[in-house]
Motif scaffolding. Structure first.
Motif, PDB file in Angstrom:
ATOM      1  N   ILE A 141      36.211  37.356  52.905  1.00 26.34           N
ATOM      2  CA  ILE A 141      36.368  36.566  51.679  1.00 26.34           C
ATOM      3  C   ILE A 141      35.023  36.143  51.087  1.00 26.34           C
ATOM      4  N   PRO A 142      34.089  35.533  51.845  1.00 17.70           N
ATOM      5  CA  PRO A 142      32.799  35.171  51.232  1.00 17.70           C
ATOM      6  C   PRO A 142      32.007  36.376  50.747  1.00 17.70           C
ATOM      7  N   ASN A 143      32.120  37.507  51.440  1.00 21.32           N
ATOM      8  CA  ASN A 143      31.435  38.714  50.963  1.00 21.32           C
ATOM      9  C   ASN A 143      31.986  39.152  49.612  1.00 21.32           C
ATOM     10  N   ALA A 144      33.302  39.045  49.437  1.00 25.94           N
ATOM     11  CA  ALA A 144      33.911  39.414  48.161  1.00 25.94           C
ATOM     12  C   ALA A 144      33.494  38.447  47.058  1.00 25.94           C
ATOM     13  N   ILE A 145      33.406  37.154  47.375  1.00 29.53           N
ATOM     14  CA  ILE A 145      32.968  36.167  46.380  1.00 29.53           C
ATOM     15  C   ILE A 145      31.547  36.459  45.929  1.00 29.53           C
ATOM     16  N   PHE A 146      30.676  36.742  46.892  1.00 21.84           N
ATOM     17  CA  PHE A 146      29.276  37.033  46.550  1.00 21.84           C
ATOM     18  C   PHE A 146      29.161  38.326  45.757  1.00 21.84           C
ATOM     19  N   PHE A 147      29.937  39.339  46.127  1.00 17.87           N
ATOM     20  CA  PHE A 147      29.868  40.621  45.430  1.00 17.87           C
ATOM     21  C   PHE A 147      30.323  40.478  43.983  1.00 17.87           C
ATOM     22  N   GLU A 148      31.387  39.691  43.755  1.00 19.78           N
ATOM     23  CA  GLU A 148      31.845  39.445  42.389  1.00 19.78           C
ATOM     24  C   GLU A 148      30.776  38.718  41.581  1.00 19.78           C
ATOM     25  N   ALA A 149      30.161  37.691  42.187  1.00 17.49           N
ATOM     26  CA  ALA A 149      29.111  36.943  41.490  1.00 17.49           C
ATOM     27  C   ALA A 149      27.917  37.837  41.181  1.00 17.49           C
ATOM     28  N   PHE A 150      27.564  38.710  42.117  1.00 13.54           N
ATOM     29  CA  PHE A 150      26.443  39.625  41.907  1.00 13.54           C
ATOM     30  C   PHE A 150      26.726  40.591  40.758  1.00 13.54           C
ATOM     31  N   LEU A 151      27.938  41.149  40.713  1.00 14.69           N
ATOM     32  CA  LEU A 151      28.284  42.079  39.637  1.00 14.69           C
ATOM     33  C   LEU A 151      28.283  41.382  38.286  1.00 14.69           C
ATOM     34  N   SER A 152      28.832  40.165  38.238  1.00 19.20           N
ATOM     35  CA  SER A 152      28.846  39.432  36.976  1.00 19.20           C
ATOM     36  C   SER A 152      27.436  39.036  36.556  1.00 19.20           C
ATOM     37  N   PHE A 153      26.583  38.755  37.526  1.00 20.07           N
ATOM     38  CA  PHE A 153      25.210  38.353  37.204  1.00 20.07           C
ATOM     39  C   PHE A 153      24.425  39.493  36.565  1.00 20.07           C
ATOM     40  N   ILE A 154      24.643  40.726  37.042  1.00 20.50           N
ATOM     41  CA  ILE A 154      23.901  41.862  36.498  1.00 20.50           C
ATOM     42  C   ILE A 154      24.635  42.518  35.323  1.00 20.50           C
ATOM     43  N   GLY A 155      25.764  41.930  34.911  1.00 18.90           N
ATOM     44  CA  GLY A 155      26.453  42.415  33.734  1.00 18.90           C
ATOM     45  C   GLY A 155      27.498  43.478  33.968  1.00 18.90           C
ATOM     46  N   LEU A 156      27.848  43.746  35.232  1.00 19.56           N
ATOM     47  CA  LEU A 156      28.851  44.770  35.532  1.00 19.56           C
ATOM     48  C   LEU A 156      30.213  44.173  35.873  1.00 19.56           C
ATOM     49  N   GLY A 157      30.289  42.862  35.949  1.00 17.75           N
ATOM     50  CA  GLY A 157      31.545  42.207  36.302  1.00 17.75           C
ATOM     51  C   GLY A 157      32.224  41.623  35.081  1.00 17.75           C
ATOM     52  N   LEU A 158      32.707  40.391  35.220  1.00 17.20           N
ATOM     53  CA  LEU A 158      33.342  39.726  34.100  1.00 17.20           C
ATOM     54  C   LEU A 158      32.332  39.513  32.980  1.00 17.20           C
ATOM     55  N   GLN A 159      32.811  39.554  31.766  1.00 17.79           N
ATOM     56  CA  GLN A 159      31.948  39.407  30.611  1.00 17.79           C
ATOM     57  C   GLN A 159      32.261  38.097  29.893  1.00 17.79           C
ATOM     58  N   PRO A 160      31.227  37.397  29.381  1.00 15.11           N
ATOM     59  CA  PRO A 160      31.471  36.188  28.591  1.00 15.11           C
ATOM     60  C   PRO A 160      32.380  36.512  27.407  1.00 15.11           C
ATOM     61  N   PRO A 161      33.238  35.594  26.982  1.00 10.92           N
ATOM     62  CA  PRO A 161      33.306  34.171  27.375  1.00 10.92           C
ATOM     63  C   PRO A 161      34.099  33.885  28.652  1.00 10.92           C
ATOM     64  N   ASP A 162      34.595  34.915  29.363  1.00  9.39           N
ATOM     65  CA  ASP A 162      35.311  34.652  30.612  1.00  9.39           C
ATOM     66  C   ASP A 162      34.378  33.959  31.599  1.00  9.39           C
ATOM     67  N   ALA A 163      34.934  32.994  32.323  1.00  3.99           N
ATOM     68  CA  ALA A 163      34.127  32.206  33.253  1.00  3.99           C
ATOM     69  C   ALA A 163      34.386  32.641  34.683  1.00  3.99           C
ATOM     70  N   SER A 164      33.317  32.876  35.402  1.00  2.82           N
ATOM     71  CA  SER A 164      33.354  33.046  36.851  1.00  2.82           C
ATOM     72  C   SER A 164      32.042  32.478  37.370  1.00  2.82           C
ATOM     73  N   LEU A 165      31.929  32.327  38.670  1.00  3.32           N
ATOM     74  CA  LEU A 165      30.684  31.776  39.206  1.00  3.32           C
ATOM     75  C   LEU A 165      29.502  32.667  38.861  1.00  3.32           C
ATOM     76  N   GLY A 166      29.729  33.972  38.836  1.00  2.00           N
ATOM     77  CA  GLY A 166      28.647  34.890  38.491  1.00  2.00           C
ATOM     78  C   GLY A 166      28.196  34.758  37.054  1.00  2.00           C
ATOM     79  N   THR A 167      29.140  34.666  36.106  1.00  2.00           N
ATOM     80  CA  THR A 167      28.764  34.540  34.692  1.00  2.00           C
ATOM     81  C   THR A 167      28.101  33.192  34.423  1.00  2.00           C
TER      82      THR A 167
END
Length: 343
Positions: A270-296
């Motif tokens: 579970i923590p690995n998945a949370i970090f991976f999602e945040a990492f993808l959103s941080f580099i622009g490959l995950g959720l996109q604004p205005p959607d909110a996640s810890l990474g964005t």
């Protein structure tokens, strides 16, 4: 009777010991099953208990947090942009944080609320568009936990089944199934994500599929190792002799003996998945604004780190707490399920 110095003691000083035969059947320690014994040992791990309480509070806040501040996290108010955190109860105490002030690069203390004549208070401040960060933070925790739990559920269901079948049947079946795992493990997750984004739009679905494609391989290999060890035990051979089917032996007899290992690996996933999602959103490959996640939220705060550090620090603290609590709970469960750790 004499001691080593030659002094004699009278017989009256000695009495025969009386033995109560009924005490021979007395059980000094209560009988506990596997789960009760594990829970008693988990309770002795203070770090795991504190982490469990803290994680429970974070999960509760993820559900009720967006409704506490009274603001909609998607509503933009340009006149309220980049306001620092302010809690009304402590806003008049200068040396405490969350008092509505911010220090600029020259060391001057600014009071944006008074300067703009803003009467509302934003507990975690606002972003560059004037959106309430408190509401958006807990909405982001919801999304991050949803992706993590969804990917972990797929990992657990598919990985456990795949590993159990591979280990139980062995031989050519095991060789073919393990070669497939090795091929998948040789492909970096980031490459899979990029390929999925070319097919699907960036979002929850693409991230979940990317995590599910390769995330289950570790679970499958762990379960396979456990099945190889258990399938030749007496209880499994007895079930097979009595005519039980292979599926029944795997899921009815072998699986219950691997529950501890499965739970521990799930808690680490579970923590690995949370970090991976945040990492993808941080580099622009995950959720996109205005959607909110810890990474964005972290990505948005990183852009204004020097001017408004609270926009980065607050979501970073929350994601750190999530990862630390999950890992400490997993460590506690690992020690509790390990028979060698019994006192």
């Amino acid at each position: 009777m004499a001691n080593h110095s030659g002094k004699r003691f009278p017989k009256e000083m000695f009495e025969p010991a009386h033995y109560d035969e009924s005490l021979g059947e007395k059980i000094e320690k209560p009988s506990l099953n596997f789960w009760q014994d594990a829970w008693l040992r988990v309770k002795k791990n203070k770090a795991a208990i504190i982490s469990l309480v803290l994680l429970t509070m974070l999960i509760i806040m993820a559900f009720i947090g967006p409704y506490l501040s009274g603001y909609d996290g998607d509503v933009q108010r340009a006149e309220h942009n980049n306001l620092p955190p302010r809690i009304e109860a402590i806003q008049h105490i200068d040396w405490l944080p969350f008092n509505g002030t911010i220090t600029n690069r020259e060391g001057e203390t600014l009071t944006p609320y008074e300067d703009r004549q803003v009467e509302e208070s934003y507990w975690f401040g606002t972003d560059q568009f004037g959106r309430d960060l408190f509401t958006r933070l807990w909405e982001g925790v919801q999304i991050s936990l949803l992706i993590a739990f969804l990917a972990t559920a797929i990992d657990m269901i598919f990985g456990v089944s795949y590993g159990a079948i591979s280990g139980y049947f062995g031989g050519r079946v095991d060789n073919i199934m393990q070669r497939i795992i090795e091929i998948l493990m040789g492909i970096p997750n980031l490459v899979i994500v990029i390929l999925l984004i070319l097919i699907l739009e960036p979002g929850i679905l693409s991230i979940t599929i990317a995590l599910a494609i390769t995330g289950w391989t570790t679970m499958a290999r762990v379960v396979r190792g456990q099945v190889l060890k258990l399938k030749n035990e007496e209880f499994a051979l007895a079930s097979k002799t009595l005519g039980a089917t292979n599926i029944r032996i795997i899921f009815k007899h072998l699986m219950p003996n691997m529950v501890g290992v499965i739970i521990i690996n799930t808690m680490f996933t579970i923590p690995n998945a949370i970090f991976f999602e945040a990492f993808l959103s941080f580099i622009g490959l995950g959720l996109q604004p205005p959607d909110a996640s810890l990474g964005t939220l972290i990505e948005s705060g990183f852009k204004s780190l020097l001017l408004y550090p609270y926009q980065l620090i607050i979501p970073s603290i929350v994601i750190s707490l999530l990862m630390i609590t999950f890992n400490l709970i997993a460590d506690g469960l690992r020690d509790a399920f390990d028979p060698k750790m019994r006192d």
